[in-house]
Write a protein that holds these residues in place. Structure first.
Motif, PDB file in Angstrom:
ATOM      1  N   CYS A 193       1.006  -1.237  -0.105  1.00 61.10           N
ATOM      2  CA  CYS A 193      -0.022   0.074  -0.124  1.00 61.10           C
ATOM      3  C   CYS A 193       0.697   1.271  -0.166  1.00 61.10           C
ATOM      4  CB  CYS A 193      -0.939  -0.003   1.034  1.00 61.10           C
ATOM      5  SG  CYS A 193      -1.883   1.424   1.435  1.00 61.10           S
ATOM      6  N   CYS A 194       0.493   2.265  -0.944  1.00 56.71           N
ATOM      7  CA  CYS A 194      -0.243   2.361  -1.830  1.00 56.71           C
ATOM      8  C   CYS A 194       0.190   3.203  -2.976  1.00 56.71           C
ATOM      9  CB  CYS A 194      -1.870   2.763  -1.746  1.00 56.71           C
ATOM     10  SG  CYS A 194      -2.539   1.765  -0.536  1.00 56.71           S
TER      11      CYS A 194
ATOM     12  N   ASP B 164      -0.056   5.553  -5.343  1.00 59.27           N
ATOM     13  CA  ASP B 164      -1.199   6.467  -5.721  1.00 59.27           C
ATOM     14  C   ASP B 164      -0.629   7.741  -6.362  1.00 59.27           C
ATOM     15  OD1 ASP B 164      -3.033   4.771  -4.192  1.00 59.27           O
ATOM     16  OD2 ASP B 164      -3.286   5.896  -2.509  1.00 59.27           O
TER      17      ASP B 164
ATOM     18  N   MET C 200     -10.103  10.722   0.288  1.00 60.05           N
ATOM     19  CA  MET C 200      -9.103  10.609  -0.494  1.00 60.05           C
ATOM     20  C   MET C 200      -9.679  10.458  -1.728  1.00 60.05           C
ATOM     21  SD  MET C 200      -6.111   8.264   0.859  1.00 60.05           S
ATOM     22  CE  MET C 200      -5.203   8.230  -0.745  1.00 60.05           C
TER      23      MET C 200
ATOM     24  N   TRP D   3      -8.288  -4.554  -0.297  1.00 58.69           N
ATOM     25  CA  TRP D   3      -9.715  -3.790  -0.283  1.00 58.69           C
ATOM     26  C   TRP D   3     -10.412  -4.390  -1.585  1.00 58.69           C
ATOM     27  CZ3 TRP D   3      -5.035  -1.023   1.254  1.00 58.69           C
ATOM     28  CH2 TRP D   3      -4.940  -0.544   2.294  1.00 58.69           C
TER      29      TRP D   3
ATOM     30  N   ASP E  60      -8.325   5.199  -5.121  1.00 64.99           N
ATOM     31  CA  ASP E  60      -8.066   5.308  -3.556  1.00 64.99           C
ATOM     32  C   ASP E  60      -9.001   6.163  -2.883  1.00 64.99           C
ATOM     33  OD1 ASP E  60      -7.184   5.043  -0.813  1.00 64.99           O
ATOM     34  OD2 ASP E  60      -4.883   4.687  -1.372  1.00 64.99           O
TER      35      ASP E  60
ATOM     36  N   GLU F   6      -9.706   6.292   0.369  1.00 64.28           N
ATOM     37  CA  GLU F   6      -9.393   5.988   1.790  1.00 64.28           C
ATOM     38  C   GLU F   6     -10.101   4.813   2.382  1.00 64.28           C
ATOM     39  OE1 GLU F   6      -7.242   5.596   3.893  1.00 64.28           O
ATOM     40  OE2 GLU F   6      -6.674   7.895   4.091  1.00 64.28           O
ATOM     41  N   ASN F   7      -9.409   4.195   3.029  1.00 65.02           N
ATOM     42  CA  ASN F   7      -9.785   2.938   3.752  1.00 65.02           C
ATOM     43  C   ASN F   7     -10.495   2.073   2.669  1.00 65.02           C
ATOM     44  OD1 ASN F   7      -8.989   3.500   6.323  1.00 65.02           O
ATOM     45  ND2 ASN F   7     -10.721   4.892   6.605  1.00 65.02           N
ATOM     46  N   GLY F   8      -9.894   2.228   1.531  1.00 65.57           N
ATOM     47  CA  GLY F   8     -10.605   1.220   0.501  1.00 65.57           C
ATOM     48  C   GLY F   8     -10.177   1.669  -0.959  1.00 65.57           C
TER      49      GLY F   8
ATOM     50  N   GLY G 148       0.160   5.965   0.043  1.00 66.62           N
ATOM     51  CA  GLY G 148      -1.309   6.141   0.849  1.00 66.62           C
ATOM     52  C   GLY G 148      -1.454   7.393   1.511  1.00 66.62           C
ATOM     53  N   GLY G 149      -2.704   7.771   1.436  1.00 67.18           N
ATOM     54  CA  GLY G 149      -2.981   8.848   2.363  1.00 67.18           C
ATOM     55  C   GLY G 149      -2.401   9.012   3.517  1.00 67.18           C
ATOM     56  N   ASP G 150      -2.375   7.892   4.451  1.00 72.71           N
ATOM     57  CA  ASP G 150      -1.705   8.242   5.606  1.00 72.71           C
ATOM     58  C   ASP G 150      -0.059   7.639   5.567  1.00 72.71           C
ATOM     59  OD1 ASP G 150      -1.448   5.528   5.027  1.00 72.71           O
ATOM     60  OD2 ASP G 150      -2.863   4.642   6.762  1.00 72.71           O
TER      61      ASP G 150
ATOM     62  N   SER H 225       1.349   5.468   4.296  1.00 70.42           N
ATOM     63  CA  SER H 225       1.756   4.069   3.914  1.00 70.42           C
ATOM     64  C   SER H 225       2.653   4.042   2.723  1.00 70.42           C
ATOM     65  CB  SER H 225       0.620   3.080   3.499  1.00 70.42           C
ATOM     66  OG  SER H 225      -0.513   2.993   4.603  1.00 70.42           O
TER      67      SER H 225
END
Ligand code: AHR
Ligand code: AHR
Length: 520
Positions: free
Chosen positions: A197-198, A200, A216, A227, A240, A242-244, A316-318, A320
């Motif tokens: 992950c991820c 993006d 996101m 996901w 993406d 977010e959380n998916g 990823g957004g966080d 990752s």
């Protein structure tokens, strides 16, 4: 001239843009806010988005201008030798990257990409991503030479994201927030991905933390199945949110999202009020397919959206940062681009001619016998040779008084590349049927077993020497890895990579070989 609907649309947009440039500026200005730069008349991706009424609010590329009128820097590199930086610009206004600037600035050292400039005039530059909720930081910067390509016949470099690499801008201007509409596209290497992950490019949290579903809206590319996922084994283009990672309306499987692995891949995501879409295609030819277009996912939190307007690349957004991929260019728009506008953008992309650099013989001719002499100051009497005691390949001094065996061991016969006849393979001068090949990134002399793996591992695509002398030999299947001597043993090495033999010290000398008369 082609009369396909897409070609007609491109011409119509061009004509319209040229004849109504002032109106275009006005429309774009109204839609994007007073700070929007005047989009130029022209036919590059951000000209096309502007003509379609959905102007770019971020435009990133290390390979070319995305506006016909752009003539600023594309990206900045920093070299290891003295930590100084250099902006890499264009060969001409609206043209291609001046890769020679990078090559000379980075000669004999290593460079990383420190800034990917925003061409939209909004200052939405991408720089080293800070730590976030999922992983500390700052993230790594991309090696500036790891993703060589050609574009429009010109040499250029993409952004090679190894796991741990990431770029971000948490303080943007003009990027969609809340449930506002936006579109985005990216050109990626469809053969470089992983299941981390991820990987993006797009809209993410301004805090570097996972702040919840719908915060996101970014293009994702890779084969993680945690996901959503699509048909086949991946990789897939997904959104993406977010959380998916969403491949369609369902949170998990959507059969219409195909496995796509074009060497140059166009990936698109767009989202507006209870509508969004995923589209993609071959960046080298043809049009786009729509992999999903419809309402927001049937899971809570994604309608309305809660976009925050930061921009991420490679993470990823966080934050990752377990993912891998390669980015050549991309842009984000204000407003939901029409399919016709996106089709016109794809037509421009396909017309540009992205192509790999990994072919060529460097002037070598099949049947030619030669010896290859090291050019590093330590070793200019040393030649590339196999070792009769084992399958190792090494360098050692060879002279007229060397034994016949040593001379034969240091002699090679150029063959048409076993996996690509536009490149070359090297058969031993004294062991017929045995070829120079890499295995676990070390060079070996092995018998050709006829497998496609062997053919790949034994094919190299010579190009001008990395230190300006002789030739360098990138592997056809690892174009950023070159035949290199290190500690008198011979490896397949990338500049500044993770193996000891990837050391940046002497890299360009150790990967450059003088073509000499055959010793035998
Ligand atoms: O949505 C997938 C990922 O989940 C996001 O990129 C990340 O912020 C979170 O871990
Ligand atoms: O291969 C000989 C030398 O070994 C190389 O020049 C250097 O990189 C390493 O120390």
């Amino acid at each position: 001239m082609s009369s396909s609907p897409t070609a007609r649309l491109v011409r119509r947009l061009r004509t319209w843009a040229l004849s109504a440039a002032a109106a275009t500026v006005l429309v774009a200005g109204v839609l994007a806010g007073a700070a929007a730069p005047a989009p130029a008349a022209g036919s590059l991706p951000c000209d096309i988005y502007a003509s379609g009424g959905t102007p770019c609010v971020a435009a990133h590329s290390t390979t070319r201008a995305l506006y016909s009128a752009y003539n600023g820097p594309l990206y900045q590199v920093r070299r290891a030798s003295d930590n100084s930086t250099r902006d890499i610009g264009l060969l001409s206004s609206g043209g291609y990257a001046n890769a020679a600037t990078q090559d000379s600035f980075c000669a004999g050292t290593t460079c990383v990409i420190t800034v990917i400039y925003d061409q939209s005039g909004r200052g939405n530059n991408l720089t080293q991503a800070p730590g976030g909720g999922a992983a500390g930081g700052p993230d790594n910067l991309a090696n500036a030479t790891s993703a060589p390509t050609t574009v429009g016949g010109h040499k250029a470099y993409g952004v090679f994201v190894a796991p741990g690499t990431g770029y971000r801008d948490d303080h943007t201007s003009g990027i969609a927030t809340g449930d506002q509409s936006e579109g985005m596209y990216a050109i990626l290497d469809g053969t470089h991905y992983n299941g981390g992950c991820c990987f993006d490019y797009g809209n993410a949290e301004t805090s570097n933390n996972d702040t919840g579903n719908g915060h996101m809206e970014a293009i994702y590319f890779g084969n993680i199945k945690v996901w959503g996922y699509g048909a086949g084994n991946g990789p897939w283009v997904m959104a993406d949110l977010e959380n998916g990672l969403f491949s369609g309306v369902d949170q998990h499987y959507n059969a219409n999202d195909p496995t796509v692995n074009h060497r140059y891949l166009t990936a698109m995501v767009k989202g507006g009020a209870n509508q969004w879409a995923i589209r993609g295609g071959d960046a080298q030819s043809g049009g786009l397919s729509t992999f999903y277009s419809g309402v927001r996912p049937n899971v809570s939190g994604y309608n309305p959206m809660h976009k925050e307007g930061a921009i991420i690349l490679g993470i990823g957004g966080d934050n990752s940062k377990g993912s891998a991929g390669t980015f050549y260019e991309g842009a984000m728009t204000s407003g939901y681009p029409s399919d016709a506008t996106e089709n016109a953008v794809q037509a421009d992309i396909a017309s540009v001619g992205y192509a790999t650099t990994s072919t060529g013989t460097g002037g070598l001719t099949p049947g030619q016998r030669l010896s290859l002499r090291a050019t590093t100051a330590c070793c200019t009497s040393d030649y590339l040779r196999h070792d009769d005691a084992d399958s190792n390949v090494a360098i050692s001094a060879i002279s007229s008084s060397s034994s016949a065996t040593d001379k034969g061991d240091a002699t090679w016969i150029v063959r048409a590349g076993l996996s690509n006849s536009a490149c070359v393979s090297f058969e031993s001068g004294n062991d017929a049927g045995q070829y120079l090949r890499h295995s676990n990134f070390q060079l070996r002399l092995n018998a050709n077993d006829g497998s496609s793996q062997f053919a790949q591992d034994a094919t190299f695509c010579p190009q001008a020497g990395n230190n300006g002398q002789g030739l360098s030999f990138p592997a056809v299947n690892y174009p950023d890895h070159f035949i290199r001597h290190y500690g008198y043993t011979v490896y397949l090495a990338t500049d500044g990579g993770s193996n000891a033999w990837d050391s940046a010290t002497s890299w360009s000398d150790d990967t450059s070989w003088a073509v000499a008369q055959p010793w035998a």
